[in-house]
Every structure is written in C-alpha cells, then in structure tokens.
Motif scaffolding. Structure first.
Motif, PDB file in Angstrom:
ATOM      1  N   GLY A   1       0.820  -1.215   0.000  1.00 54.24           N
ATOM      2  CA  GLY A   1       0.000   0.000   0.000  1.00 54.24           C
ATOM      3  C   GLY A   1       0.852   1.261   0.000  1.00 54.24           C
ATOM      4  N   GLY A   2       0.169   2.401  -0.018  1.00 63.44           N
ATOM      5  CA  GLY A   2       0.822   3.699  -0.170  1.00 63.44           C
ATOM      6  C   GLY A   2       1.920   4.001   0.840  1.00 63.44           C
ATOM      7  N   THR A   3       1.654   3.720   2.114  1.00 63.29           N
ATOM      8  CA  THR A   3       2.673   4.015   3.132  1.00 63.29           C
ATOM      9  C   THR A   3       3.870   3.090   2.957  1.00 63.29           C
ATOM     10  OG1 THR A   3       0.776   4.339   4.565  1.00 63.29           O
ATOM     11  CG2 THR A   3       2.928   4.497   5.597  1.00 63.29           C
TER      12      THR A   3
ATOM     13  N   ALA B   1     -11.142  -3.047  15.872  1.00 66.43           N
ATOM     14  CA  ALA B   1     -11.597  -1.688  15.539  1.00 66.43           C
ATOM     15  C   ALA B   1     -10.363  -0.982  14.988  1.00 66.43           C
ATOM     16  CB  ALA B   1     -12.118  -0.963  16.771  1.00 66.43           C
TER      17      ALA B   1
ATOM     18  N   TYR C   1       0.351  -6.187   2.115  1.00 65.54           N
ATOM     19  CA  TYR C   1       1.190  -5.495   3.093  1.00 65.54           C
ATOM     20  C   TYR C   1       0.714  -4.069   3.273  1.00 65.54           C
ATOM     21  CZ  TYR C   1       4.561  -9.196   3.595  1.00 65.54           C
ATOM     22  OH  TYR C   1       5.151 -10.381   3.918  1.00 65.54           O
ATOM     23  N   THR C   2       0.527  -3.686   4.548  1.00 70.97           N
ATOM     24  CA  THR C   2       0.026  -2.346   4.809  1.00 70.97           C
ATOM     25  C   THR C   2       0.741  -1.754   6.017  1.00 70.97           C
ATOM     26  OG1 THR C   2      -2.000  -1.081   5.190  1.00 70.97           O
ATOM     27  CG2 THR C   2      -1.978  -3.315   6.061  1.00 70.97           C
TER      28      THR C   2
ATOM     29  N   VAL D   1      -0.505  -1.469   9.147  1.00 73.78           N
ATOM     30  CA  VAL D   1      -0.881  -2.094  10.426  1.00 73.78           C
ATOM     31  C   VAL D   1      -0.631  -3.593  10.230  1.00 73.78           C
ATOM     32  CG1 VAL D   1      -2.589  -0.483  11.349  1.00 73.78           C
ATOM     33  CG2 VAL D   1      -3.276  -2.098   9.599  1.00 73.78           C
TER      34      VAL D   1
ATOM     35  N   VAL E   1      -9.091  -0.865   5.827  1.00 72.78           N
ATOM     36  CA  VAL E   1      -7.886  -1.698   5.728  1.00 72.78           C
ATOM     37  C   VAL E   1      -7.898  -2.544   4.447  1.00 72.78           C
ATOM     38  CG1 VAL E   1      -8.853  -3.430   7.329  1.00 72.78           C
ATOM     39  CG2 VAL E   1      -6.391  -3.321   6.982  1.00 72.78           C
TER      40      VAL E   1
ATOM     41  N   PRO F   1      -7.171   0.503  14.941  1.00 70.76           N
ATOM     42  CA  PRO F   1      -6.218   0.621  16.045  1.00 70.76           C
ATOM     43  C   PRO F   1      -5.692   2.047  16.234  1.00 70.76           C
ATOM     44  CG  PRO F   1      -5.237  -0.560  14.193  1.00 70.76           C
ATOM     45  CD  PRO F   1      -6.676  -0.370  13.859  1.00 70.76           C
ATOM     46  N   ARG F   2      -5.920   2.903  15.247  1.00 70.05           N
ATOM     47  CA  ARG F   2      -5.475   4.287  15.407  1.00 70.05           C
ATOM     48  C   ARG F   2      -6.415   5.081  16.322  1.00 70.05           C
ATOM     49  NH1 ARG F   2      -1.335   4.543  12.107  1.00 70.05           N
ATOM     50  NH2 ARG F   2      -1.469   3.094  10.372  1.00 70.05           N
TER      51      ARG F   2
HETATM   52  P1  ADP Z   1      -2.736   0.969   2.406  1.00 70.48           P
HETATM   53  O1  ADP Z   1      -2.219   2.289   1.983  1.00 70.48           O
HETATM   54  O2  ADP Z   1      -1.664   0.009   2.781  1.00 70.48           O
HETATM   55  O3  ADP Z   1      -3.737   0.391   1.465  1.00 70.48           O
HETATM   56  P2  ADP Z   1      -4.881   1.935   4.113  1.00 70.48           P
HETATM   57  O4  ADP Z   1      -4.593   3.246   4.745  1.00 70.48           O
HETATM   58  O5  ADP Z   1      -5.767   1.887   2.941  1.00 70.48           O
HETATM   59  O6  ADP Z   1      -3.483   1.237   3.799  1.00 70.48           O
HETATM   60  O7  ADP Z   1      -5.485   0.920   5.205  1.00 70.48           O
HETATM   61  C1  ADP Z   1      -4.819   0.718   6.428  1.00 70.48           C
HETATM   62  C2  ADP Z   1      -5.474   1.542   7.515  1.00 70.48           C
HETATM   63  O8  ADP Z   1      -6.777   1.039   7.773  1.00 70.48           O
HETATM   64  C3  ADP Z   1      -4.792   1.463   8.857  1.00 70.48           C
HETATM   65  O9  ADP Z   1      -3.746   2.381   8.958  1.00 70.48           O
HETATM   66  C4  ADP Z   1      -5.920   1.720   9.844  1.00 70.48           C
HETATM   67  O10 ADP Z   1      -5.907   3.038  10.350  1.00 70.48           O
HETATM   68  C5  ADP Z   1      -7.189   1.564   9.022  1.00 70.48           C
HETATM   69  N1  ADP Z   1      -8.156   0.657   9.642  1.00 70.48           N
HETATM   70  C6  ADP Z   1      -9.480   0.931   9.802  1.00 70.48           C
HETATM   71  N2  ADP Z   1     -10.092  -0.064  10.419  1.00 70.48           N
HETATM   72  C7  ADP Z   1      -9.170  -1.012  10.663  1.00 70.48           C
HETATM   73  C8  ADP Z   1      -9.222  -2.304  11.293  1.00 70.48           C
HETATM   74  N3  ADP Z   1     -10.354  -2.813  11.765  1.00 70.48           N
HETATM   75  N4  ADP Z   1      -8.066  -3.021  11.359  1.00 70.48           N
HETATM   76  C9  ADP Z   1      -6.922  -2.516  10.864  1.00 70.48           C
HETATM   77  N5  ADP Z   1      -6.824  -1.309  10.271  1.00 70.48           N
HETATM   78  C10 ADP Z   1      -7.928  -0.556  10.159  1.00 70.48           C
END
Ligand code: ADP
Ligand code: ASP
Ligand code: MG
Length: 411
Positions: free
Chosen positions: A9-11, A181, A172-173, A175, A210, A183-184
């Motif tokens: 993902g982006g991060t 819920a 891969y992301t 978290v 997510v 976690p942030r």
């Molecule tokens: P990526 O850029 O890797 O696609 P996203 O930002 O789209 O990542 O998704 C990851 C984010 O989803 C996490 O940083 C978290 O804040 C958010 N998130 C929301 N709900 C959940 C959850 N139930 N479990 C894990 N992450 C979650």
C-alpha cells in the motif's frame, strides 16, 4: 514452488527507502524459490495530490481525463519498485494496467474489472521474472485508462491472484493485520488472527478501510484467501502472523461481535413536516436517484396530527450540496416545511456472524451509548450488523465504550 501475489500500500512505498525495504521482502520470497507478482499503490499522498490537481482545473473533471491523471501515481511506484528489484539482482519488469491487459468496464473513477489476460505475465513469471503491476488502474474497451476507486490496489491484487490462480495473496500495509476496531482510534483494539470473508466484507463496506470492499467481494467470489500483514514488522512469508481473511469456520462464532467499523463520510438530511400522502417517498428519493446519489438509512416518523411526517436519511457527504439543491428545487412537489442538514455525523457498526442467533446485541449497544449520554440519531440493522448514527464529536468515546462493552479489549 509457490506463485504468490504481494501487494504494498501507499505508506509501504511512501518513499525511496520504503520502496527498497519492500523490494527486500520480495527478494526474500524469490530466494525461497517462489514466483512473485507484486502490486503497488501510489506513494502515500500522491493520489490525493493528483486529485487536487484535477479539481484545481475544474470542479467537475472529465472522468476519463481524471483517470488519465490519477493513474500516474501507480505508474511511478511500479517503475521504481522494478528498479529497486533489479538493484537487488532480480529480473523484474513493471506492467501498467493496459500492458497487463487488465480490462475493465468504462465506469471511470470506479471501474469494475472484467478480466486479466495472464498469458504474457505467466510466461515471464515462469522465466523467473518478477512482475510489478501498477495497482488501481486498468483499461476499458475503447483503450482508455480507468481507475478502480479509492483503495483499489487491493482489488487489483486479489484480481491478479485469482487470475493467476496464485497460492497466496499477501497484502502489506501499515498495520499488522485486521483489528477489532481501527487501532489508530481504539488503543485497546486486538488483532484478529482470522476473519471470515463475510465479516470482512461487512466491516470494509461499513468503513474499515484496511481492505477495499471490492477486493473482499472478489476474494469471496474466487475463494482466494488474503493475508493482511505489516510491511514494517513482519518478515515476509515467515509464519505469516497477520490476519487471514478466509472461509468461515466454527471457531469464528464464539463472540457475537467480531469487530466494530466506523464511517465519517456520510451526511444527514431531515425534511420536517412532509405531507403524508402516497407517493411522497418516491417524490423525495426519485430525483436523488436520478442524480446518482446513493441514499443510506431512511427513517420516517409519524407526527401527531397524522397529516405530516418527518423523513430523515443519510447520503455521502460529498453529495450533500447537490442533494440539498435538488430537494429545495422539488419543494413544491414534495411538500415539506423545512430542510435540516448535518454533515457532522458518524456511523458506528457492530459486525459479527455470531450475532445471527443471539438476541440482545442491539439492546446492549443502545444501553452502552445511553450510559455515556450519547444520542442515537438513526439505526440500521442487517443479519450480521447493527449500525447507529451519532454526532461526530462522540465517535471516539462511543467506539471505546462499545469495544469494552462487547469484550473486545485486548487482554
Ligand atoms: P494501504 O495504503 O496500505 O492500502 P490503508 O490506509 O488503505 O493502507 O489501510 C490501512 C489503515 O486502515 C490502517 O492504517 C488503519 O488506520 C485503518 N483501519 C481501519 N479499520 C481497521 C481495522 N479494523 N483493522 C486494521 N486497520 C484498520
Ligand atoms: N492510490 C490509490 C488510492 O490512494 C489506490 C490505493 O492506494 O489502493 O486510493
Ligand atoms: Mg488501502
């Protein structure tokens, strides 16, 4: 030897160091003898910036040209990832959506994948080359570049895994898995080692970003399990300690509530004292539907005189201005006293397969919110979720209280 699809993902590809770090994970997988196809998102923040450029030119960008612009974020990261892999001594090549023949319909900005012609990709994977696919993008029938909606690289990854009949799809992301819920927001959220497709689909569609909702739909359709992992903590393929999204099994119904999702992208409209006659609901919702505005929860309350009623409903926040305009222009036809709008609302949803046969979930939810003095504005339920709309200011308080009340807090 396994064929695996790995998505970052982006991060995870947020800067050059991170791209190199992600490349090292891919290299480990290749050294284990696996064939690897990588899917990348745009570097963090890039898609937002590209969208802002479009809106800087015009408030209503031409959808085709919008896609031509926003798809470039993934083009950059795919090229950089391929270079980083070569730098590690691997054979790698980037593939744009059109080069990988990832065909979509022509629904620009939210296109649906039709199919992927994997002949060339498989041929090169068989020769030991790593394929790096630019996520989020495809090509329509008429040869235009399309994009799959925000978060769409997840869907690219699952679609590619299904088309290649991959043994694994690792996402891969930032978290290390799917939590009870976000976690942030909820510090006591706990990581789920496994979650069913159905529950993940419900959580995603109710706001847990997510995974993109469509990626889970696709995973369910092709029975392609997804492993959600952190780019920053887990070693790729070690003991896969993230979260497995897969078929339901008996252990999954122990707790009535598996997770809590929240959504901040909605707004609420109330029409007060609507004349209560047959056809009035149609007169409100037909013009909204014609304008392509999706309506969520609807509540109609009878007023004392029996002649009028109040109608409240939710719509996407971005459509509020347009919806208000439409309703005002139809005032005479609908017949109502006034319109009240509110974009400071939050929707909170409890999700769990175990809810199906267990009464009392909604009651405990409402009581928990009442104990905190939080007013419920709207309620919606389905077989495996209960959702409420509350004032946005109470979001964190409500999430944490519900998380504790439903025994989800990390031990
Ligand atoms: P990526 O850029 O890797 O696609 P996203 O930002 O789209 O990542 O998704 C990851 C984010 O989803 C996490 O940083 C978290 O804040 C958010 N998130 C929301 N709900 C959940 C959850 N139930 N479990 C894990 N992450 C979650
Ligand atoms: N870059 C796109 C977005 O930000 C797609 C993705 O990251 O999955 O929405
Ligand atoms: Mg995402």
């Amino acid at each position: 030897m396994a064929l695996i699809v790995v998505k970052f993902g982006g991060t995870s590809v947020g800067d050059i160091e991170r791209i190199k770090n992600a490349a090292s994970k891919v290299a480990q997988e290749v050294r284990r003898g696996n064939k690897v196809a990588v899917v990348v998102s745009a570097m963090a923040g890039v898609t937002d910036q590209l969208i802002a450029y479009c809106h800087g030119v015009t408030p209503h960008p031409n959808p085709r040209e919008h896609d031509a612009v926003v798809a470039t974020g993934e083009q950059v990261s795919a090229g950089l990832m391929a270079m980083a892999l070569e730098q590690r001594g691997l054979n790698a090549r980037s593939w744009q959506g059109w080069q990988a023949r990832l065909r979509t319909d022509n629904g620009h900005n939210h296109a649906r994948i039709l199919d992927i012609d994997t002949t060339k990709l498989l041929d090169r994977l068989d020769k030991g080359e790593v394929a790096v696919l630019a996520g989020f993008q495809g090509v329509s029938e008429d040869g235009s570049i399309t994009t799959l909606g925000r978060g769409g690289s997840d869907t690219s990854a699952v679609a590619l895994a299904a088309a290649l009949k991959a043994d694994r799809c690792d996402i891969y992301t930032d978290v290390d898995g799917v939590y009870t819920a976000d976690p942030r927001i909820v510090a006591k959220a706990s990581k789920l080692s496994k979650i069913s497709y159905e529950e993940m689909l419900e959580l995603a569609s109710l706001g847990a970003k997510v995974l993109q909702t469509r990626s889970v739909e696709m995973a369910l359709r092709y029975r392609m399990s997804i492993q959600v992992l952190s780019t920053f903590e887990n070693a790729i393929g070690s003991d896969l300690p993230g979260t497995l999204v897969t078929d339901e099994d008996e252990t999954m119904e122990n707790n009535p509530v598996t997770g809590i999702a929240h959504f901040l992208g909605a707004a609420k409209i109330t029409l007060a004292e609507v004349t209560d006659t047959p056809g009035v609901a149609a007169s409100i919702f037909s013009p909204l539907a014609q304008a392509g505005i999706n309506v969520g929860a609807i509540v109609q309350t009878a007023s004392n005189d029996g002649k009028t009623t109040n109608v409240t409903f939710t719509i996407p926040r971005g459509s509020l201005g347009r919806a208000e305009e439409i309703i005002k222009s139809e005032k005479e036809k609908i017949g109502y006293r006034n319109i009240i709008t509110d974009s400071h609302i939050a929707k909170i949803s409890l999700v769990g397969l175990g809810m199906r046969n267990r009464p009392g979930i909604a009651a405990l939810m409402f009581q928990t919110l009442a104990d905190k003095g939080i007013n419920i504005q709207l309620i919606e339920t389905s077989e495996i979720n209960v959702s409420v709309v509350i004032a946005e200011d109470y979001l964190e308080l409500a999430l944490r209280a519900l998380h504790t009340a439903f025994d989800l807090d990390m031990a």
